[in-house]
Write a protein that holds these residues in place. Sequence first.
Motif, PDB file in Angstrom:
ATOM      1  N   GLY A  96       0.822  -1.206   0.000  1.00  0.00           N
ATOM      2  CA  GLY A  96       0.000   0.000   0.000  1.00  0.00           C
ATOM      3  C   GLY A  96       0.859   1.260   0.000  1.00  0.00           C
ATOM      4  O   GLY A  96       0.485   2.281   0.578  1.00  0.00           O
ATOM      5  N   LEU A  97       1.998   1.185  -0.671  1.00  0.00           N
ATOM      6  CA  LEU A  97       2.966   2.282  -0.613  1.00  0.00           C
ATOM      7  C   LEU A  97       2.571   3.409  -1.562  1.00  0.00           C
ATOM      8  O   LEU A  97       2.264   3.184  -2.731  1.00  0.00           O
ATOM      9  CB  LEU A  97       4.352   1.757  -0.994  1.00  0.00           C
ATOM     10  N   ARG A  98       2.598   4.619  -1.051  1.00  0.00           N
ATOM     11  CA  ARG A  98       2.350   5.817  -1.846  1.00  0.00           C
ATOM     12  C   ARG A  98       3.438   6.834  -1.533  1.00  0.00           C
ATOM     13  O   ARG A  98       3.994   6.834  -0.432  1.00  0.00           O
ATOM     14  CB  ARG A  98       0.979   6.421  -1.533  1.00  0.00           C
ATOM     15  N   VAL A  99       3.748   7.701  -2.498  1.00  0.00           N
ATOM     16  CA  VAL A  99       4.739   8.748  -2.252  1.00  0.00           C
ATOM     17  C   VAL A  99       4.103  10.108  -2.485  1.00  0.00           C
ATOM     18  O   VAL A  99       3.234  10.270  -3.353  1.00  0.00           O
ATOM     19  CB  VAL A  99       5.981   8.596  -3.160  1.00  0.00           C
ATOM     20  N   GLY A 100       4.525  11.078  -1.693  1.00  0.00           N
ATOM     21  CA  GLY A 100       4.024  12.434  -1.814  1.00  0.00           C
ATOM     22  C   GLY A 100       4.982  13.318  -2.586  1.00  0.00           C
ATOM     23  O   GLY A 100       6.024  12.879  -3.070  1.00  0.00           O
ATOM     24  N   LEU A 105      10.367  15.256  -4.825  1.00  0.00           N
ATOM     25  CA  LEU A 105      11.358  16.334  -4.844  1.00  0.00           C
ATOM     26  C   LEU A 105      12.710  15.860  -4.312  1.00  0.00           C
ATOM     27  O   LEU A 105      13.760  16.362  -4.723  1.00  0.00           O
ATOM     28  CB  LEU A 105      10.851  17.529  -4.032  1.00  0.00           C
ATOM     29  N   ASP A 106      12.688  14.895  -3.415  1.00  0.00           N
ATOM     30  CA  ASP A 106      13.963  14.334  -2.920  1.00  0.00           C
ATOM     31  C   ASP A 106      14.734  13.666  -4.061  1.00  0.00           C
ATOM     32  O   ASP A 106      15.972  13.720  -4.096  1.00  0.00           O
ATOM     33  CB  ASP A 106      13.698  13.310  -1.803  1.00  0.00           C
ATOM     34  N   ILE A 107      14.002  13.038  -4.980  1.00  0.00           N
ATOM     35  CA  ILE A 107      14.665  12.423  -6.140  1.00  0.00           C
ATOM     36  C   ILE A 107      15.211  13.505  -7.064  1.00  0.00           C
ATOM     37  O   ILE A 107      16.351  13.420  -7.545  1.00  0.00           O
ATOM     38  CB  ILE A 107      13.684  11.515  -6.913  1.00  0.00           C
ATOM     39  N   TYR A 108      14.392  14.545  -7.302  1.00  0.00           N
ATOM     40  CA  TYR A 108      14.874  15.646  -8.138  1.00  0.00           C
ATOM     41  C   TYR A 108      16.107  16.303  -7.512  1.00  0.00           C
ATOM     42  O   TYR A 108      17.012  16.745  -8.216  1.00  0.00           O
ATOM     43  CB  TYR A 108      13.777  16.694  -8.323  1.00  0.00           C
ATOM     44  N   ALA A 109      16.142  16.333  -6.193  1.00  0.00           N
ATOM     45  CA  ALA A 109      17.286  16.933  -5.500  1.00  0.00           C
ATOM     46  C   ALA A 109      18.565  16.164  -5.801  1.00  0.00           C
ATOM     47  O   ALA A 109      19.652  16.747  -5.905  1.00  0.00           O
ATOM     48  CB  ALA A 109      17.033  16.970  -4.001  1.00  0.00           C
ATOM     49  N   GLN A 110      18.433  14.832  -5.949  1.00  0.00           N
ATOM     50  CA  GLN A 110      19.614  14.011  -6.255  1.00  0.00           C
ATOM     51  C   GLN A 110      20.117  14.278  -7.676  1.00  0.00           C
ATOM     52  O   GLN A 110      21.305  14.137  -7.952  1.00  0.00           O
ATOM     53  CB  GLN A 110      19.257  12.533  -6.095  1.00  0.00           C
ATOM     54  N   GLU A 151       8.818  12.303 -17.542  1.00  0.00           N
ATOM     55  CA  GLU A 151       9.671  11.452 -16.715  1.00  0.00           C
ATOM     56  C   GLU A 151       9.141  11.277 -15.292  1.00  0.00           C
ATOM     57  O   GLU A 151       9.700  10.521 -14.509  1.00  0.00           O
ATOM     58  CB  GLU A 151      11.087  12.040 -16.654  1.00  0.00           C
ATOM     59  N   ARG A 152       8.050  11.997 -14.955  1.00  0.00           N
ATOM     60  CA  ARG A 152       7.553  11.967 -13.574  1.00  0.00           C
ATOM     61  C   ARG A 152       7.199  10.559 -13.096  1.00  0.00           C
ATOM     62  O   ARG A 152       7.534  10.188 -11.965  1.00  0.00           O
ATOM     63  CB  ARG A 152       6.363  12.910 -13.412  1.00  0.00           C
ATOM     64  N   PRO A 153       6.528   9.733 -13.918  1.00  0.00           N
ATOM     65  CA  PRO A 153       6.235   8.366 -13.438  1.00  0.00           C
ATOM     66  C   PRO A 153       7.494   7.600 -13.044  1.00  0.00           C
ATOM     67  O   PRO A 153       7.498   6.873 -12.031  1.00  0.00           O
ATOM     68  CB  PRO A 153       5.534   7.717 -14.637  1.00  0.00           C
ATOM     69  N   SER A 154       8.553   7.753 -13.825  1.00  0.00           N
ATOM     70  CA  SER A 154       9.812   7.079 -13.491  1.00  0.00           C
ATOM     71  C   SER A 154      10.391   7.638 -12.200  1.00  0.00           C
ATOM     72  O   SER A 154      10.942   6.895 -11.375  1.00  0.00           O
ATOM     73  CB  SER A 154      10.829   7.246 -14.623  1.00  0.00           C
ATOM     74  N   VAL A 155      10.272   8.949 -12.031  1.00  0.00           N
ATOM     75  CA  VAL A 155      10.777   9.584 -10.809  1.00  0.00           C
ATOM     76  C   VAL A 155       9.985   9.090  -9.609  1.00  0.00           C
ATOM     77  O   VAL A 155      10.553   8.796  -8.543  1.00  0.00           O
ATOM     78  CB  VAL A 155      10.704  11.124 -10.928  1.00  0.00           C
ATOM     79  N   GLU A 156       8.664   8.979  -9.754  1.00  0.00           N
ATOM     80  CA  GLU A 156       7.820   8.484  -8.650  1.00  0.00           C
ATOM     81  C   GLU A 156       8.172   7.043  -8.307  1.00  0.00           C
ATOM     82  O   GLU A 156       8.205   6.661  -7.129  1.00  0.00           O
ATOM     83  CB  GLU A 156       6.348   8.602  -9.032  1.00  0.00           C
ATOM     84  N   THR A 157       8.463   6.235  -9.352  1.00  0.00           N
ATOM     85  CA  THR A 157       8.880   4.847  -9.109  1.00  0.00           C
ATOM     86  C   THR A 157      10.189   4.814  -8.327  1.00  0.00           C
ATOM     87  O   THR A 157      10.349   4.015  -7.394  1.00  0.00           O
ATOM     88  CB  THR A 157       9.037   4.094 -10.439  1.00  0.00           C
ATOM     89  N   SER A 158      11.117   5.677  -8.696  1.00  0.00           N
ATOM     90  CA  SER A 158      12.399   5.750  -7.975  1.00  0.00           C
ATOM     91  C   SER A 158      12.172   6.164  -6.523  1.00  0.00           C
ATOM     92  O   SER A 158      12.818   5.627  -5.613  1.00  0.00           O
ATOM     93  CB  SER A 158      13.339   6.749  -8.658  1.00  0.00           C
ATOM     94  N   ALA A 159      11.256   7.104  -6.315  1.00  0.00           N
ATOM     95  CA  ALA A 159      10.953   7.556  -4.953  1.00  0.00           C
ATOM     96  C   ALA A 159      10.360   6.411  -4.137  1.00  0.00           C
ATOM     97  O   ALA A 159      10.713   6.208  -2.960  1.00  0.00           O
ATOM     98  CB  ALA A 159      10.002   8.743  -4.991  1.00  0.00           C
ATOM     99  N   LYS A 160       9.457   5.643  -4.751  1.00  0.00           N
ATOM    100  CA  LYS A 160       8.855   4.503  -4.059  1.00  0.00           C
ATOM    101  C   LYS A 160       9.921   3.468  -3.704  1.00  0.00           C
ATOM    102  O   LYS A 160       9.921   2.908  -2.605  1.00  0.00           O
ATOM    103  CB  LYS A 160       7.779   3.857  -4.936  1.00  0.00           C
TER     104      LYS A 160
END
Length: 701
Positions: A96-100, A105-110, A151-160
């Motif tokens: 049930g994992l979700r990211v906010g 933004l933490d991924i974008y920061a990297q 690229e946002r879906p890929s970024v969200e996947t990386s965050a998850k």
Amino acid sequence: MAVLSKIRQRSILLIGVIGFCLLAFIIGDIINSGGFGVTKNVGSVNGTDIPAQEFMQSVNNMQTRQQGISATQAANNVWDYEVQKVLFEERFDKAGLRVGRDHVLDIYAQVYGQYPQFMNALGKFDKAKFNEFLVNLKTTNPQQYQAIEKERPSVETSAKRQLYATMLKAGFFTTNVEGQANYQLENDKASFDYVFVPYNSINDDQVKVSDEELTAFMKKNEKKYKAEASRDIEFVYIENKPSATDESEMKKSIDGLLVPSVKYNDETKATDTIPSFANATNNEEFVNVIAGSEMKYDTTFVSKKQLPLDHAEQIFNLAPGQVYGPYTQNGYYMATKMVARKPGTSVKASHILIGYKGSQTPDPTITMTKEEAKAKADELLAQVNANPASFSQLVAQNSVDKGSVANGGVYDNITPNQMVKPFNDFIFNKPVGTTGVVETDFGFHVIKVLDKYDGVRIATIAQKIQPSEATTDANFTKATKLEMDSREKPLADLAKELGYTLTPVNGLGANDENIQGVGPQRAIVRWAYNKDTNIGDVKKFDTPQGHVVARLKNINEKGLLPLEQAKVSVLPLVRNEKKAALIKAKMVGATLEAVSQKTGSAIALAQSLSMANPMISGIGPEIKVVGKAFGLAAGKTSGLIDGEAGVFIIRTKAVEKAAALPNYSSITARVNAQGRGGVETRLATALKDDAKIEDNRFEFN
């Protein structure tokens, strides 16, 4: 005329037949591709399809982003990404994992964290600034904004995935009991006497192992010895190398430029006299145009160290106008002419860099003021002048230029304007041996000019030694004949007769590309896996460097390791099992002394071995033997032990328990960190091993 009339009468029928055949061909292709409007999938993971169109687009995108990567490499990388994406998405859904927004933004920061426009006053990534950038970008550059959004879906996947990995690591912990156990594994010591009879005391040819026995051994532990489908091939490589005649002709062409020649000029309809290389007045025209050199004329002055190593002495000592050569270098025939000589064109110098707060020093932790740095540099200069031999030691103790510390602060063969201007001006304008302090944007440099080198301007004619058309044609004919003759005679016999090497390649995977010895050869792999290729078939493949005549030696279906591979890794294990039985029959006796007398093997001592490092001197790691020693009381003798390198019988002398520690927190923390470090990788491997994966990549690359 009658025949032509008949053909005309039946032309409509012929057109109809041809049209029907074409239609049948197209419909057949559609059916094989999955039907009308259906895109065939590259594969699936636990029932989730990986569509071909999206997959190939990702492959193309990767090839665009990573110049030089092959289509096969890109396809394999994209496949691994897609497989892991599906496997981890399943885990995310179950959890049930979700990211906010903050996680994203933490991924974008990297990715963008080092861009100054997104940093705050403390030099940290500022999420507000990045958000503002995206808002403005949506208006000012919609195309770039859409590219980022895509690229946002890929970024969200990386965050998850990062969040999931963090959760997993948080759930992984080492207890103090485990820490203490690890301490004991590393520090408890056992000493024991032993008699050892190695497996290699029996010749391999004395122990026969059948293919059936190898298969039975692997079946006992199928997971350990499972293998994907593979192919075994063998090939002859006929390389297009220059022949002795080719090299001789190339040398003649260079020799011809070293003497005057007369050539007919098509434009003037007259003959032109072309001077020799040595007498040419326009070196650039002679090298680039007349000689057509593959190494263009360069007016730069170079030092002796920059000349070809094997010929530097001869070239550097030429007088202006003299020519050295022809000579060979890195696959080229070359001739070099001395054009000019100039003193002091490069410098050898050493320095100590003292940075200060506010300078462009590579060490941001420096708090020294500019005045303090200058005083420090002056002090070091006085020490250098008083004791020149101390320079390298002072460099190691004081310089913040870590790139030169290992060399004692030395930079060799410095060319003009290679260094910042104040540094450059000092070393080129001062004589050898001069020391001084120079200020640059990086701080204060304590400099010593060590040496200055003369430079030479040279002109070099270079022609690559390549095979002639006659040579390449002859090689093509040889390869073609070898392919045709292999229909009547084994390729191995033909290769031997012609003096070629037959190279085996085992375990080629369906998605492999590289073949040892000839590089990327995807066409050969595709041929080996083609359903119409049978064991024993031979085919010629043309490559940019020559020709490969390959034979399919074996087809290995998915299952246990192919026997050829098993004979490398499994055969020694099965053979050692049989040797152990023969050795044990000789190791008769209840004591080490009795066994030693029977076998002729001396009693030896293994001293202070731990379970963490069970290395018996002169033999190697023997975890089972050392473990047995820890389990025996002092003075007790073991039974016969099948070790890694042979059969043992041991008698424990002593087991020394390590002194207890007040606490084991540091060891617990270390073991915990080691375990957490590999959690994500181990999970990815476990998920893949447990997944149902259909892989059709082979059909797409």
